[in-house]
Design an enzyme around this catalytic site. Structure first.
Site, mmCIF file in Angstrom:
data_model
loop_
_atom_site.group_PDB
_atom_site.id
_atom_site.type_symbol
_atom_site.label_atom_id
_atom_site.label_comp_id
_atom_site.label_asym_id
_atom_site.label_seq_id
_atom_site.Cartn_x
_atom_site.Cartn_y
_atom_site.Cartn_z
ATOM 1 N N GLU A 112 3.195 -13.015 14.143
ATOM 2 C CA GLU A 112 2.744 -13.842 15.256
ATOM 3 C C GLU A 112 3.705 -14.990 15.514
ATOM 4 O O GLU A 112 4.017 -15.320 16.674
ATOM 5 C CB GLU A 112 1.345 -14.400 14.978
ATOM 6 C CG GLU A 112 0.285 -13.342 14.746
ATOM 7 C CD GLU A 112 0.096 -12.994 13.277
ATOM 8 O OE1 GLU A 112 -1.056 -12.825 12.861
ATOM 9 O OE2 GLU A 112 1.105 -12.891 12.539
ATOM 10 N N THR A 138 7.594 23.080 -12.261
ATOM 11 C CA THR A 138 8.386 21.861 -12.047
ATOM 12 C C THR A 138 9.698 21.860 -12.810
ATOM 13 O O THR A 138 10.556 21.012 -12.571
ATOM 14 C CB THR A 138 7.573 20.627 -12.482
ATOM 15 O OG1 THR A 138 7.263 20.731 -13.883
ATOM 16 C CG2 THR A 138 6.280 20.530 -11.696
#
Length: 397
Positions: A61, A170
């Protein structure tokens, strides 16, 4: 009879989408603060925009107001997160919006920070500013999972990244695993690292693969340099779970910039020049207390944590209920039945299975990225159960 509301839902979505896009530019730099974007609109046109880059610098802002100058007076502010209402490293954004003469604030989501938590919105209302929202709330939530969870629970958001073959392996039986996936998937992992405050691996992975676990993508370096910030991305804290401190002193992970620490059961202060955190779980055969490790990272204001580990440590984190999100890169190849599994989970009955909520499946190069959430994890919000908030129509000002 009062006039019908002048509803511009499509414009609300357009301006908030732009604010979210701006906020994403701080994806790798804002921690421990949230990623926030702001767009100022006046007479149907964008007059200024801004986003938060890093802690200690202007919030979204403030940056938007500075860019707008006098044009901010009479404008509507679209902000992805409720404007803050407290004095931190910078002043309260809610008061800055009031002082600038903004007449309306549209917010994406309420701030979970107990120091704000609706108070910023109330301060705006008390000043006579029209406040409405949430708008595109699910997208706003997805932008800051780590900040949200840490504000609500004190703990970071834990993401576990794994790579596997099509048959769920994996690594080969020998431990060989480089490379299961292609270059596009490995580049995608760089993005996960860059947005994380810390990366956790195990000593087994360090011994087998000797990884550096650094952010080194030229694309990310370029993206960060475009912000006017340091041309080198922030390197996450590297954490090696190593009960017996068996990591070789010449390991790559100990030769990288910034810090590496060991989570261990050993009562010593350092190993190979890196600090040692002694975290003993007395109920788990003197293993490292993984819950205590995650708690310590939350205390250190880590928003997002990435686990890059083998099946044993990944399985231990899953069994402990410490994983919020699983990111699996699946390669279109078969590695055989002797290969290592995705997780070491000693389950023997179907009733013990761990359900996952599939969030997305996206092709990355020749591989697939699967994102899913464990059902047994207590997260601050249910990822797939947050409806996209329809923009609220407002009377013509």
């Amino acid at each position: 009879m009062s006039a019908a509301p002048n509803c511009h839902a499509h414009l609300d979505a357009e301006y908030m989408t732009r604010a979210l896009t701006l906020a994403e530019q701080g994806l790798y730099t804002t921690t421990p603060n949230p990623r926030v974007g702001c767009v100022l609109v006046k007479a149907g046109a964008v007059v200024a925009e801004g986003f938060h880059i890093r802690a200690g610098q202007g919030h979204a802002e403030i940056n938007a107001l500075a860019a707008a100058g006098a044009q901010a007076h009479g404008s509507s502010a679209y902000v992805t997160l409720e404007p803050c209402n407290h004095q931190g490293r910078t002043g309260p954004c809610s008061q800055a919006l009031i002082d600038a003469g903004v007449v309306e604030v549209v917010y994406g989501m309420q701030d979970p920070n107990p120091q704000v938590a609706g108070q910023g919105l109330q301060r705006l209302r008390d000043a006579g500013i029209h406040v409405r929202g949430p708008v595109l709330e699910s997208q706003a939530l997805a932008l800051n999972p780590g900040f949200i969870k840490r504000m609500l629970t004190g703990l970071p958001y834990v993401r576990c990244k794994l790579a596997m073959s099509l048959d769920g392996r994996t690594a080969m039986a020998s431990g060989e695993s480089q490379w299961i996936t292609g270059s596009a998937a490995r580049e995608d992992v760089q993005k996960l690292r860059a947005r994380s405050c810390s990366i956790i691996t195990g000593s087994g992975t360090v011994v087998a693969d000797n990884p550096a676990l650094t952010v080194r993508s030229p694309n990310i370096v370029h993206a960060v340099s475009q912000l006017g910030a340091d041309s080198h991305p922030r390197q996450p804290l590297r954490i090696v779970v190593d009960s017996t401190l068996r990591t070789p002193l010449n390991a790559k992970i100990l030769q990288q910039p910034n810090n590496t620490v060991f989570a261990s059961t050993q009562n010593t202060s350092a190993h190979g020049g890196a600090a040692v955190w002694s975290l003993v779980n007395s109920t788990k055969n003197q293993h490292v207390d993984l819950a205590a490790l995650i708690d310590q990272l939350g205390t250190r204001q880590h928003n997002e944590v990435l686990i890059e580990a083998g099946p044993t440590l990944a399985g231990a984190f899953m069994q402990a209920g410490l994983i919020d999100e699983v990111v699996i890169y699946m390669a279109s190849k078969l590695m055989g039945s002797a290969g290592k599994p995705l997780f070491e989970l000693p389950l023997s009955q179907m009733s013990q299975n761990i359900d996952l909520t599939l969030n997305s499946m996206t092709q990355v190069g020749n591989d697939w990225r699967i994102v899913a959430y464990p059902h047994n994890i207590a997260v601050p919000y249910a990822h797939n159960n947050i409806p996209t908030q329809e923009p609220v129509c407002s009377p013509e000002l």
